[in-house]
Design a protein around this motif. Structure first.
Motif, short mmCIF file in Angstrom:
data_model
loop_
_atom_site.label_atom_id
_atom_site.label_comp_id
_atom_site.label_asym_id
_atom_site.label_seq_id
_atom_site.Cartn_x
_atom_site.Cartn_y
_atom_site.Cartn_z
N PRO A 52 -5.64 -6.08 0.05
CA PRO A 52 -5.46 -4.57 -0.28
C PRO A 52 -6.79 -4.07 -1.20
N ASP A 54 -8.45 -2.42 -4.10
CA ASP A 54 -8.02 -1.54 -5.46
C ASP A 54 -8.60 -0.25 -5.35
N ILE A 55 -7.88 0.73 -5.53
CA ILE A 55 -8.34 2.45 -5.53
C ILE A 55 -8.69 2.52 -6.90
N LEU A 56 -8.04 2.06 -7.99
CA LEU A 56 -8.15 2.61 -9.32
C LEU A 56 -9.54 2.86 -9.89
N LYS A 115 -2.88 10.47 -9.80
CA LYS A 115 -3.40 10.42 -8.37
C LYS A 115 -3.26 9.08 -7.85
N LEU A 116 -3.34 7.75 -8.63
CA LEU A 116 -3.10 6.68 -8.18
C LEU A 116 -1.49 6.53 -7.98
N PHE A 117 -0.56 7.09 -8.44
CA PHE A 117 0.75 6.70 -8.28
C PHE A 117 1.35 7.71 -6.78
N GLN A 119 -0.61 8.06 -4.42
CA GLN A 119 -0.99 7.55 -3.21
C GLN A 119 -0.41 6.15 -3.04
N LEU A 120 0.26 5.68 -3.88
CA LEU A 120 1.08 4.38 -3.80
C LEU A 120 2.37 4.69 -3.15
N LYS A 121 2.80 6.06 -3.30
CA LYS A 121 4.42 6.29 -2.85
C LYS A 121 4.37 6.23 -1.31
#
Length: 121
Positions: A52, A54-56, A115-117, A119-121
């Motif tokens: 995967p 990492d989008i961070l 924004k990160l969390f 997208q992770l949901k």
């Protein structure tokens, strides 16, 4: 007495090679390879999962350029150019840009976290 003390210290700090099992003999390896070839039917290769991404870092970069974090980014970039200029001129810069960097990093992390969390949901 001193020499035995030194040898004890050296032996305490040397790393010995550790093996879980006794090393196999060359003949044993060849026999095992022949058995594996005879027993194992041709299996299709399993598909490997893609790692995967990492989008961070991308989110933090976008946030660093946002209007909210732009002042912190601007101060950091000014500091870097000032310090770099002094170093190139042969002067000793009396400052570093650690404080400015942490302010910029904190702002971009605070902006990127929701924004990160999401997208992770």
């Amino acid at each position: 007495m001193l020499s035995s003390l030194i040898s004890d210290i050296v032996s305490a700090f040397t790393i010995a090679e550790v093996e879980a099992e006794a090393p196999e003999m060359e003949e044993d390896k060849q026999v095992e390879q022949k058995e594996e070839k005879e027993e194992a039917p041709a299996e299709p290769e399993e598909e490997e999962e893609e790692e995967p991404v990492d989008i961070l870092p991308k989110l933090q970069e976008e946030c660093a350029k946002s209007a909210k974090c732009k002042p912190y980014t601007h101060h950091y970039e000014e500091c870097v150019s000032r310090v770099t200029g002094k170093q190139e001129a042969g002067e000793d810069p009396k400052e570093d840009c650690v404080e400015e960097f942490f302010h910029m990093l904190h702002c971009s992390a605070q902006c990127a976290a929701p924004k990160l969390f999401a997208q992770l949901k």
